[in-house]
Structure formats: C-alpha cells, structure tokens
Design a protein around this motif. Structure first.
Motif, PDB file in Angstrom:
ATOM      1  N   THR A   1      -0.683   6.572   9.728  1.00 16.83           N
ATOM      2  CA  THR A   1      -1.052   5.171   9.503  1.00 16.83           C
ATOM      3  C   THR A   1       0.074   4.432   8.789  1.00 16.83           C
ATOM      4  N   LEU A   2       0.662   5.052   7.787  1.00 11.38           N
ATOM      5  CA  LEU A   2       1.792   4.428   7.089  1.00 11.38           C
ATOM      6  C   LEU A   2       2.979   4.240   8.024  1.00 11.38           C
ATOM      7  N   GLU A   3       3.206   5.213   8.897  1.00 12.02           N
ATOM      8  CA  GLU A   3       4.290   5.111   9.881  1.00 12.02           C
ATOM      9  C   GLU A   3       4.038   3.935  10.823  1.00 12.02           C
TER      10      GLU A   3
ATOM     11  N   LEU B   1       5.716   2.537  -1.943  1.00 17.09           N
ATOM     12  CA  LEU B   1       4.863   1.471  -1.415  1.00 17.09           C
ATOM     13  C   LEU B   1       5.476   0.888  -0.146  1.00 17.09           C
ATOM     14  N   VAL B   2       4.606   0.492   0.789  1.00 13.60           N
ATOM     15  CA  VAL B   2       5.018  -0.110   2.048  1.00 13.60           C
ATOM     16  C   VAL B   2       4.486  -1.532   2.077  1.00 13.60           C
TER      17      VAL B   2
ATOM     18  N   VAL C   1       0.852  -1.184   0.000  1.00 14.75           N
ATOM     19  CA  VAL C   1       0.000   0.000   0.000  1.00 14.75           C
ATOM     20  C   VAL C   1       0.893   1.241   0.000  1.00 14.75           C
ATOM     21  N   GLY C   2       0.397   2.321  -0.606  1.00 21.54           N
ATOM     22  CA  GLY C   2       1.143   3.574  -0.651  1.00 21.54           C
ATOM     23  C   GLY C   2       0.207   4.762  -0.601  1.00 21.54           C
ATOM     24  N   VAL C   3       0.717   5.899  -0.135  1.00 19.86           N
ATOM     25  CA  VAL C   3      -0.056   7.128  -0.018  1.00 19.86           C
ATOM     26  C   VAL C   3       0.696   8.228  -0.740  1.00 19.86           C
ATOM     27  N   GLY C   4      -0.038   9.069  -1.477  1.00 21.57           N
ATOM     28  CA  GLY C   4       0.593  10.179  -2.175  1.00 21.57           C
ATOM     29  C   GLY C   4      -0.344  11.362  -2.293  1.00 21.57           C
TER      30      GLY C   4
END
Length: 174
Positions: free
Chosen positions: A143-145, A73-74, A48-51
């Motif tokens: 959330t990604l962290e 992506l993570v 998943v990734g955020v941008g």
C-alpha cells in the motif's frame, strides 16, 4: 529519484496498531517468545508511515514500531478526498489495487489498507488485495509502495513539459 524526508517533529501524529504477532524461538531451555507489531502513524491530512517493532513486551514493540514509522513518512497525493488515479502495486507476494471513488463512498478496504488510508486523510477509495496473501506486513508495504507511485494531474503535466491544468484550460481558445 531522490526521496525527500519528511520531518515528523512538527506534525501531530496519530498511531494505530494494525497487527500483533507472537513469535517464538526454540532454544536449549525451551521456547523464547517475542511480539512483532505492525504500526501505522499519520497526521490525518497528508502524511502516513508504516513501521514494525519486535520486543519481549507488546508495549516496547509498539514504541519501536511508532519510532520506525515516524521516520519513514510518505506524502499522499490527493484529488479532493480520494487518490488521483488507479494504482496497482506489489511487495513480496502481496499485490494491491487502489481505485479512486466518488465522494461519499468511504474507505472500502481491509483492516491494514483502511488504517493507512484513514490516517493519511483519504476518505473515499476502493481497494482490493489481488492474489492469495493474508500477510498484513506485505499488504502494508505494498500500500505504501502504491501511494509513492501516485501522481497528481499537475505533476503529470509538468513531467510532459506542459503547464498546469488551470493555465492549460485558460489558454485554449473558445
């Protein structure tokens, strides 16, 4: 810690626009409007990734957001359909709490965290935004962290210098 880059070319990524914000800049002749868009991409299984993207038109901002999200992506760590352990992470003023949930619970989360979890393939999780922030961009990065901090039980045993959980159970005398 060296971050391993994930190549998005071989993945079938799905994107979801989470937030659209109109931004204005006051200039001599009046106001100039642009759109800031928060996009989440994921393969629905592991990555998943955020941008974020910003442009004069929404479609161009979404394209920029998808490009940025697919570059960062993570990889999600999972135990079954949930996360391995409870995680508390923050980014800016946003602090979030993620808890593993029993099978069948579903994703109990707000819009931003729900999009990240669903596109990452996590089916059962409970989340809470701790504190007073409604900034969707900071919530997404927090959330990604949190997902970067998660460790599977095998990884924890390896860090402690032990063997995997299956071999440990087999070695223990009855």
């Amino acid at each position: 810690m060296i971050k391993k880059r994930v190549d998005a070319k071989g993945l079938e990524l799905t994107e979801r626009v989470v937030a659209i914000n109109r931004v204005s800049k006051v200039v001599k002749g009046g106001k100039r409007f642009k759109f800031s868009v928060l996009v989440v991409v994921g393969d629905g299984e592991q990555y998943v990734g955020v941008g974020t993207g910003k442009a004069k038109e929404i479609s161009e901002a979404v394209r920029k957001g998808i490009d940025k999200a697919s570059k960062d992506l993570v990889e999600l760590k999972r135990v079954g359909n949930t996360i391995p352990h409870e995680i508390l992470a923050s980014f800016g003023a946003a602090t979030i709490l993620l808890k593993p949930a029993p099978a069948g619970t579903g994703v109990i989360a707000g819009a931003v965290i729900r999009a990240i979890m669903e596109l990452g393939g996590i089916k059962d999780v409970v989340s809470k935004v701790v504190g007073r922030t409604s900034n969707s961009i900071n919530i997404a990065w927090a959330t990604l962290e949190a997902l970067k901090q998660s460790r599977t039980p095998d990884e924890i045993l390896k860090l402690r210098g032990r063997k995997s959980a299956e071999t440990e159970a087999a070695v223990v005398p009855a």
